[in-house]
Enzyme design. Structure first.
Site, PDB file in Angstrom:
ATOM      1  N   TYR A 177       0.843  -1.205   0.000  1.00  0.00           N
ATOM      2  CA  TYR A 177       0.000   0.000   0.000  1.00  0.00           C
ATOM      3  C   TYR A 177       0.877   1.254   0.000  1.00  0.00           C
ATOM      4  CZ  TYR A 177      -2.917   3.689   2.032  1.00  0.00           C
ATOM      5  OH  TYR A 177      -3.546   4.878   2.290  1.00  0.00           O
ATOM      6  N   ASN A 206      -2.793   9.842  10.773  1.00  0.00           N
ATOM      7  CA  ASN A 206      -3.845   8.878  11.143  1.00  0.00           C
ATOM      8  C   ASN A 206      -5.190   9.582  11.228  1.00  0.00           C
ATOM      9  OD1 ASN A 206      -1.262   7.555  12.052  1.00  0.00           O
ATOM     10  ND2 ASN A 206      -2.734   5.932  12.461  1.00  0.00           N
TER      11      ASN A 206
HETATM   12  N1  LIG Z   1      -7.944   6.745   6.315  1.00  0.00           N
HETATM   13  C1  LIG Z   1      -6.713   7.168   6.564  1.00  0.00           C
HETATM   14  O1  LIG Z   1      -6.273   7.243   7.740  1.00  0.00           O
HETATM   15  C2  LIG Z   1      -5.799   7.610   5.426  1.00  0.00           C
HETATM   16  C3  LIG Z   1      -4.499   8.007   5.763  1.00  0.00           C
HETATM   17  C4  LIG Z   1      -3.661   8.430   4.736  1.00  0.00           C
HETATM   18  C5  LIG Z   1      -4.112   8.474   3.433  1.00  0.00           C
HETATM   19  N2  LIG Z   1      -5.374   8.071   3.122  1.00  0.00           N
HETATM   20  C6  LIG Z   1      -5.807   8.173   1.707  1.00  0.00           C
HETATM   21  O2  LIG Z   1      -7.017   8.889   1.640  1.00  0.00           O
HETATM   22  C7  LIG Z   1      -7.802   8.436   0.530  1.00  0.00           C
HETATM   23  C8  LIG Z   1      -9.209   8.097   0.993  1.00  0.00           C
HETATM   24  O3  LIG Z   1      -9.144   7.053   1.961  1.00  0.00           O
HETATM   25  P1  LIG Z   1     -10.397   6.604   2.855  1.00  0.00           P
HETATM   26  O4  LIG Z   1      -9.856   6.262   4.197  1.00  0.00           O
HETATM   27  O5  LIG Z   1     -11.471   7.617   2.728  1.00  0.00           O
HETATM   28  O6  LIG Z   1     -10.791   5.249   2.120  1.00  0.00           O
HETATM   29  P2  LIG Z   1     -12.252   4.679   1.694  1.00  0.00           P
HETATM   30  O7  LIG Z   1     -12.035   3.257   1.325  1.00  0.00           O
HETATM   31  O8  LIG Z   1     -13.255   5.024   2.725  1.00  0.00           O
HETATM   32  O9  LIG Z   1     -12.585   5.528   0.390  1.00  0.00           O
HETATM   33  C9  LIG Z   1     -12.000   5.274  -0.870  1.00  0.00           C
HETATM   34  C10 LIG Z   1     -13.101   5.429  -1.933  1.00  0.00           C
HETATM   35  O10 LIG Z   1     -12.475   5.278  -3.222  1.00  0.00           O
HETATM   36  C11 LIG Z   1     -13.293   4.452  -4.017  1.00  0.00           C
HETATM   37  N3  LIG Z   1     -12.431   3.796  -5.002  1.00  0.00           N
HETATM   38  C12 LIG Z   1     -11.431   2.894  -4.763  1.00  0.00           C
HETATM   39  N4  LIG Z   1     -10.868   2.495  -5.905  1.00  0.00           N
HETATM   40  C13 LIG Z   1     -11.497   3.178  -6.903  1.00  0.00           C
HETATM   41  C14 LIG Z   1     -11.359   3.203  -8.308  1.00  0.00           C
HETATM   42  N5  LIG Z   1     -10.464   2.429  -8.934  1.00  0.00           N
HETATM   43  N6  LIG Z   1     -12.160   4.049  -9.021  1.00  0.00           N
HETATM   44  C15 LIG Z   1     -13.075   4.827  -8.407  1.00  0.00           C
HETATM   45  N7  LIG Z   1     -13.266   4.820  -7.072  1.00  0.00           N
HETATM   46  C16 LIG Z   1     -12.488   4.005  -6.329  1.00  0.00           C
HETATM   47  C17 LIG Z   1     -13.969   3.481  -3.059  1.00  0.00           C
HETATM   48  O11 LIG Z   1     -15.189   2.978  -3.587  1.00  0.00           O
HETATM   49  C18 LIG Z   1     -14.199   4.381  -1.829  1.00  0.00           C
HETATM   50  O12 LIG Z   1     -15.466   4.995  -1.861  1.00  0.00           O
HETATM   51  C19 LIG Z   1      -7.031   7.263  -0.071  1.00  0.00           C
HETATM   52  O13 LIG Z   1      -6.302   7.726  -1.180  1.00  0.00           O
HETATM   53  C20 LIG Z   1      -6.082   6.839   1.045  1.00  0.00           C
HETATM   54  O14 LIG Z   1      -4.910   6.247   0.532  1.00  0.00           O
HETATM   55  C21 LIG Z   1      -6.234   7.638   4.093  1.00  0.00           C
END
Ligand SMILES: NC(=O)c1ccc[n+]([C@@H]2O[C@H](COP(=O)([O-])OP(=O)(O)OC[C@H]3O[C@@H](n4cnc5c(N)ncnc54)[C@H](O)[C@@H]3O)[C@@H](O)[C@H]2O)c1
Ligand SMILES: [Zn+2]
Length: 349
Positions: A177, A206
């Site tokens: 990841y 986080n």
């Molecule tokens: N949650 C955390 O603590 C965290 C920390 C650092 C970075 N991030 C980044 O933030 C972003 C959002 O994360 P999140 O926690 O909201 O995750 P999440 O899984 O809740 O949301 C991701 C969304 O993207 C959609 N998705 C995934 N692959 C796709 C594709 N190929 N085409 C279209 N839609 C697609 C999914 O359906 C989902 O609705 C991500 O890029 C993640 O890497 C999250």
């Protein structure tokens, strides 16, 4: 401005949509509604919605019409259940970003804000009294099994002092990841160079808050604790609970996206840490949540996961200065809200 929010139906993306609307933008959600994330009827944010996959060039091209900027949140998140998940991560996160950027270039869309992650750093910043800033490698199984959780100086073996990691720290992705999140940044930087566009990577730390997925293999530690409390159980804390993290509220992360859209001038690629600036240990998070929830006190188990890093906390001063953004949600207030906030239900199976 009309802004395409990929992954806008997800945990963070939904809050980004709300923050963009509040800032006077017109967000358009573009989301594939991955079944692993949305097992039932998805709760969509209040905005125009396009169901589509970022790897589908025609769908992306259609959604980009009339758009001035893209907030790219879509990704497969978490550590994955096993190594067989690797093609899925690389496909969604890196091929997906590549297709999106190619279509942005074709459509003449020149502003990208990308959801980055602190996972690109690996371990945080450590200083040895003798050798200065050092980079400890992954922790040895024998040390973890013996309860020696703190990494040591790779040169002299002495104990280290952990500090705040800045954006200039070398990248050290330690799992698939993390590797895909780093590749997304490099692709964005290449796109900016080739097209004269402007790309901003926001390295979220986080993230926690309302709508966080509950107890899935992909959820963050705050959600595991909260889910245990909901079952009437004590949150179980790995290692000795002394792991330091920067827990940042999802509302602050969403506002950082809005700030990046407005503040981003010039061209090229810039990365910013997006953290609260206030480190807390995992044990403190568990205790604060249990207290706010009114549940049993956490239990420290001494268990460990090989892929975990010990401390990773952010210096977010660059974002404060350049984006005019600052976190607004205090840890105690955010945790009190999170203790009662609705979570997204876990995927079936
Ligand atoms: N949650 C955390 O603590 C965290 C920390 C650092 C970075 N991030 C980044 O933030 C972003 C959002 O994360 P999140 O926690 O909201 O995750 P999440 O899984 O809740 O949301 C991701 C969304 O993207 C959609 N998705 C995934 N692959 C796709 C594709 N190929 N085409 C279209 N839609 C697609 C999914 O359906 C989902 O609705 C991500 O890029 C993640 O890497 C999250
Ligand atoms: Zn040393």
């Amino acid at each position: 401005m009309r802004v395409l929010v990929t992954g806008g139906a997800g945990f963070i993306g939904s809050h980004v949509v709300t923050a963009l609307t509040a800032a006077g933008h017109e967000p358009v959600v573009f989301d594939a509604l991955l079944p692993a994330v949305h097992p039932g009827e998805p709760v969509l944010p209040d905005a125009e919605f396009v169901k589509g996959d970022v790897r589908d060039a025609a769908a992306v091209a259609g959604a980009l019409r009339g758009v001035g900027a893209v907030c790219h949140q879509a990704a497969m998140v978490g550590l994955g259940a096993d190594f067989g998940d690797v093609p899925g991560y690389v496909s969604c996160n890196d091929l997906g970003t590549a297709v999106l950027l190619a279509e942005m270039a074709r459509a003449g869309v020149t502003l990208l804000v990308q959801a980055g992650s602190m996972v690109v750093y690996g371990e945080g910043r450590y200083t040895c009294a003798v050798h200065g800033v050092v980079r400890p490698g992954p922790r040895a199984v024998a040390d973890l099994a013996a309860g020696r959780f703190e990494p040591c100086c790779p040169r002299c073996g002495a104990g280290l002092v952990s500090g705040l990691v800045s954006e200039d720290a070398p990248a050290d992705p330690r799992n698939v990841y993390a590797t895909t999140k780093l590749a997304q940044e490099h692709l964005a930087a290449s796109w900016a160079r080739a097209t004269g566009g402007r790309a901003v990577s926001l390295r979220y730390h986080n993230v926690y808050g309302p709508g966080m997925p509950s107890d899935t293999p992909y959820a963050g530690v705050a959600s595991f604790f909260r889910s245990a409390l909901e079952r009437g159980q004590a949150p179980t804390v790995f290692e000795d609970g002394g792991q330091r993290r920067d827990f940042v509220h999802v509302g602050d992360v969403a506002r950082a996206n809005a700030a990046a859209l407005t503040a981003a001038g010039g061209e090229g690629h810039t990365a910013y840490n997006v953290g609260s600036g206030e480190p807390h240990t995992v044990g403190e998070m568990a205790a604060a949540l249990a207290g706010a929830f009114g549940g049993p006190a956490p239990v420290v188990t001494g268990e460990y996961r090989l892929g975990d890093v010990r401390h990773i906390t952010a210096d977010s001063s660059r974002a404060r200065e350049a984006l005019g953004w600052k976190p607004e949600v205090e840890f105690a207030d955010g945790v009190a809200e999170f203790a009662r906030a609705p979570l997204r239900s876990p995927a079936a199976g």
